[in-house]
Design an enzyme around this catalytic site. Structure first.
Site, short mmCIF file in Angstrom:
data_model
loop_
_atom_site.label_atom_id
_atom_site.label_comp_id
_atom_site.label_asym_id
_atom_site.label_seq_id
_atom_site.Cartn_x
_atom_site.Cartn_y
_atom_site.Cartn_z
N TYR A 138 0.60 -1.26 0.08
CA TYR A 138 0.08 0.00 -0.06
C TYR A 138 0.93 1.04 -0.15
O TYR A 138 1.38 1.49 1.08
CB TYR A 138 -0.87 -0.13 1.35
N LYS A 166 -1.12 -1.42 -4.29
CA LYS A 166 -2.30 -0.18 -4.25
C LYS A 166 -1.50 1.23 -4.45
O LYS A 166 -0.80 1.61 -3.52
CB LYS A 166 -2.91 -0.01 -2.99
#
Length: 300
Positions: A138, A166
């Site tokens: 992330y 992400k």
């Protein structure tokens, strides 16, 4: 589940809280069902920024993982965001979510302290060594201050359990370079307002907070762009960005929670977790105007 099966449009799950800071379980279950049945999303990203995760105790994070799995079961992709500054908690949460049956885990880059890339890499490698699941990095440099370049992503991806990222950044040069350099790894767009250019750059999916209320319109952007219908997709992105601009001007999470209530998720309190402020009466009134202007008549 193959990595291919993780692709798609994934809501970063919002969590409603009670006045005392506890999770509003009935409301959370409503939001999950709303995402699956009305927004037609492909998955849920549980425990991210949108879930106010970084203000929560470990046991509360586990409770949310429990509720999401129990309600969604195997209907959609489930990704558990377990990361933070505490590696040992991340490992425990990763193991917990994996035992529950989550399809993958994700972890934010460790933040606050100015960690070197070697420290960041070791954090991820230690995490996947202890957790028998696939991991999605992330990356959100605007909030963490951690920048990762293409060569560094490639180093992370040398670990076969680290399957993608992400990508929550506005650097489309980096996105294009990363897509070209790592064609076999998953890239999820993390900025809802930039979904169209991300899809043009061949991302595999998108993870975002506004998909909780704007999933149908976002799906149109995704599918039109994939079909090469760029001008049609741009028109829908323009509508979406009018909505997003209004939401941001009114307060991101409090407004989305009010919009969820207007869309039928209204069981119990829909407050934020302190110290984050909940919606004021002025914000509630403005949320109704936003709903009427941008969401009331949206259909599949």
């Amino acid at each position: 589940m193959a990595n291919e099966d993780l692709k798609g449009l994934i809501s970063a799950l919002l969590v409603p809280f009670n006045e005392d800071g506890t999770v509003n379980e009935k409301g959370l279950r409503q939001i999950i069902r709303h995402n699956i049945e009305k927004m037609k999303i492909d998955g849920l990203y549980v425990g991210g920024s949108s879930g106010e995760n970084f203000m929560l105790e470990k046991e509360t994070k586990k409770q949310i993982f429990d509720i999401a799995k129990d309600e969604a079961k195997d209907e959609v992709i489930l990704i558990a965001q377990v990361g933070g500054t505490n590696l040992y908690e991340a490992i425990e949460l990763g193991q917990y979510a994996t035992e529950l049956g989550y399809d993958a885990i994700s972890a934010v880059t460790p933040f606050y302290y100015k960690f070197s890339f070697e420290e960041v890499k070791n954090y991820y490698f230690d995490l996947v060594e202890k957790v028998d699941n696939r991991l999605i990095v992330y990356s959100i440099p605007a909030l963490t201050g951690v920048e990762i370049g293409v060569s560094q992503f490639k180093e992370l991806f040398e670990n076969e359990k680290i399957i993608g990222v992400k990508f929550t950044a506005a650097d489309f040069f980096l996105l294009e370079r990363l897509r070209k350099a790592c064609p076999d790894h998953l890239i999820f767009s993390g900025f809802d307002e930039m979904l169209l250019p991300a899809v043009i750059n061949n991302v595999d999916g998108a993870i975002g907070s506004t998909y909780n209320v704007n999933g149908l319109r976002s799906r149109k952007i995704f599918e039109l762009a994939q079909a090469g219908k760029i001008q049609e997709a741009l028109a829908v992105q323009n509508e979406t960005n009018d909505l997003i601009e209004a939401i941001l001007d009114n307060g991101l999470y409090p407004t989305i929670k009010q919009l969820l209530k207007l869309q039928g998720c209204n069981e119990g309190a829909f407050l934020s977790r302190k110290p984050m402020a909940s919606a004021t009466q002025e914000q509630i009134n403005r949320s109704k105007e936003i709903y009427d202007a941008y969401l009331k008549n949206v259909k599949e």
